[in-house]
Design a protein around this motif. Sequence first.
Motif, mmCIF file in Angstrom:
data_model
loop_
_atom_site.group_PDB
_atom_site.id
_atom_site.type_symbol
_atom_site.label_atom_id
_atom_site.label_comp_id
_atom_site.label_asym_id
_atom_site.label_seq_id
_atom_site.Cartn_x
_atom_site.Cartn_y
_atom_site.Cartn_z
ATOM 1 N N ALA A 1 -4.584 12.500 10.473
ATOM 2 C CA ALA A 1 -4.321 13.899 10.814
ATOM 3 C C ALA A 1 -4.705 14.183 12.263
ATOM 4 C CB ALA A 1 -5.076 14.823 9.867
ATOM 5 N N LEU A 2 -5.852 13.657 12.709
ATOM 6 C CA LEU A 2 -6.259 13.861 14.087
ATOM 7 C C LEU A 2 -5.270 13.204 15.044
ATOM 8 C CD1 LEU A 2 -8.841 14.861 12.709
ATOM 9 C CD2 LEU A 2 -10.158 13.539 14.389
ATOM 10 N N ALA A 3 -4.833 11.986 14.691
ATOM 11 C CA ALA A 3 -3.886 11.280 15.558
ATOM 12 C C ALA A 3 -2.550 12.009 15.612
ATOM 13 C CB ALA A 3 -3.690 9.848 15.057
ATOM 14 N N ALA A 4 -2.133 12.587 14.494
ATOM 15 C CA ALA A 4 -0.868 13.324 14.466
ATOM 16 C C ALA A 4 -0.907 14.531 15.387
ATOM 17 C CB ALA A 4 -0.546 13.761 13.041
ATOM 18 N N MET A 5 -2.097 15.062 15.627
ATOM 19 C CA MET A 5 -2.253 16.199 16.535
ATOM 20 C C MET A 5 -2.430 15.763 17.990
ATOM 21 S SD MET A 5 -2.071 19.039 14.813
ATOM 22 C CE MET A 5 -2.875 20.221 15.910
ATOM 23 N N ASP B 1 -5.252 10.306 21.226
ATOM 24 C CA ASP B 1 -4.485 9.576 22.245
ATOM 25 C C ASP B 1 -5.386 9.105 23.378
ATOM 26 O OD1 ASP B 1 -2.227 10.009 20.795
ATOM 27 O OD2 ASP B 1 -1.318 11.439 22.185
ATOM 28 N N GLY B 2 -5.309 7.803 23.661
ATOM 29 C CA GLY B 2 -6.089 7.232 24.748
ATOM 30 C C GLY B 2 -7.564 7.077 24.461
ATOM 31 N N ARG B 3 -7.963 7.303 23.207
ATOM 32 C CA ARG B 3 -9.380 7.239 22.856
ATOM 33 C C ARG B 3 -9.621 6.133 21.836
ATOM 34 N NH1 ARG B 3 -11.800 13.213 23.345
ATOM 35 N NH2 ARG B 3 -13.681 11.943 23.353
ATOM 36 N N PRO B 4 -10.827 5.557 21.823
ATOM 37 C CA PRO B 4 -11.168 4.604 20.767
ATOM 38 C C PRO B 4 -11.365 5.331 19.444
ATOM 39 C CG PRO B 4 -13.078 5.037 22.135
ATOM 40 C CD PRO B 4 -11.922 5.737 22.789
ATOM 41 N N ALA B 5 -10.956 4.700 18.362
ATOM 42 C CA ALA B 5 -11.072 5.316 17.033
ATOM 43 C C ALA B 5 -11.002 4.226 15.988
ATOM 44 C CB ALA B 5 -9.955 6.336 16.812
ATOM 45 N N ARG C 1 -1.827 1.712 13.511
ATOM 46 C CA ARG C 1 -1.528 1.190 14.846
ATOM 47 C C ARG C 1 -0.046 1.304 15.168
ATOM 48 N NH1 ARG C 1 -4.244 -3.424 14.610
ATOM 49 N NH2 ARG C 1 -6.025 -2.782 15.875
ATOM 50 N N ALA C 2 0.802 1.065 14.162
ATOM 51 C CA ALA C 2 2.245 1.169 14.391
ATOM 52 C C ALA C 2 2.667 2.617 14.647
ATOM 53 C CB ALA C 2 2.997 0.608 13.194
ATOM 54 N N LEU C 3 2.035 3.557 13.945
ATOM 55 C CA LEU C 3 2.400 4.962 14.086
ATOM 56 C C LEU C 3 1.820 5.598 15.345
ATOM 57 C CD1 LEU C 3 1.890 6.081 10.387
ATOM 58 C CD2 LEU C 3 4.071 6.088 11.622
ATOM 59 N N PHE C 4 0.631 5.148 15.740
ATOM 60 C CA PHE C 4 -0.065 5.791 16.853
ATOM 61 C C PHE C 4 -0.494 4.744 17.884
ATOM 62 C CE2 PHE C 4 -1.093 8.225 12.935
ATOM 63 C CZ PHE C 4 -0.347 9.371 13.225
ATOM 64 N N PRO C 5 0.454 4.157 18.568
ATOM 65 C CA PRO C 5 0.118 3.074 19.508
ATOM 66 C C PRO C 5 -0.737 3.519 20.686
ATOM 67 C CG PRO C 5 2.415 3.759 19.768
ATOM 68 C CD PRO C 5 1.897 4.441 18.536
ATOM 69 N N ARG C 6 -0.825 4.815 20.942
ATOM 70 C CA ARG C 6 -1.622 5.290 22.076
ATOM 71 C C ARG C 6 -3.102 5.395 21.733
ATOM 72 N NH1 ARG C 6 1.196 10.476 24.663
ATOM 73 N NH2 ARG C 6 -0.478 10.089 26.181
#
Length: 332
Positions: free
Chosen positions: A122-126, A130-134, A145-150
């Motif tokens: 949910a956080l990544a979808a918002m 992006d650009g942060r370690p998680a 990883r496939a959905l949120f490559p950033r």
Amino acid sequence: MPFPPDNRHKVAVLVLDGVVPLDLGIPAQVFGTARDDAGRRHYAVRTCTPDGGPVRCAGGFSVLPDYGPEILAGADTVVVPGISTENAALFAGGALTDAERAALAVAARAPRLMSICTAAFALAAMGVLDGRPATTHWLHAARFRALFPRVLLDPDVLFVDDGDVLTSAGVAAGLDLCLHVVRRDFGAEVANRAARRCVVQPWRDGGQSQFIERPVPTAAGGATSAAREWARRRLDEPIDLDAMARAARMSVRTFTRRFREETGLSPSQWLLAERVEHARLLLETTDLGVDAVARRAGFGTAVSLRSHLHRTVGVSPAAYRRAFRANGHVTR
């Protein structure tokens, strides 16, 4: 009034549809048990939903928290518990309701934002990550990883502390993250006391990858328990496999097999872990020099202690002591 007018740290738990029941209970339980020496609570915890209505749990029942999204703007920390894999997939695809999107937008502006397990979707979808370690549950790492490559995903750790945004791995790792935050906010003594109240370890070594193939230990007692207690009382002494087997009244071969069955570790791996844990305790709670800590924990020399501690927790004894002394605070 959602939060009391005092100086306690204000925590809002934002419950999304499909919430995982255990994840939901973790923040209130851990933060609610963090208290000072006089028994006063350090945190005020309130739970809300995006629209103030009930939400369906992944466990097959609904919950109705006491508050709506109006409490989010006044929180010092917002925690988003994990959600079902089905809902995580929906959120990843952008299928957020207007209320969910609005609530998450407010949560993203909080001084500190935390997610447990699959709430990272949910956080990544918002775009928050992006650009942060998680991190998130290892089982869903490839899809994440496939959905949120950033997002700089690390699926091998129990949690990631990136300052104002923190994420945890699956389920019980939410306990690790919340205890870490208590330690960061109020020091090791408060965190350790909260952990004891919750009957969990105040700190777990290693990352979540250890849970993929490692066998599940059997009951804490077992045939080798006496040998384990014998060794714990002698960590400052040389201990070899023969001596541990004799303490258990077994042959070395039988002892080694039973030990691994009961702990999931070889005797040498277990002994090293116990020595590292004892060294950490001494670094946290005493003023002993590094050489003395090394001797009392059974490492012999400061060089050996530094090597093993760095391999286990990634820091030197001096850095660990600065970060985790009982009267100090965790620093980035």
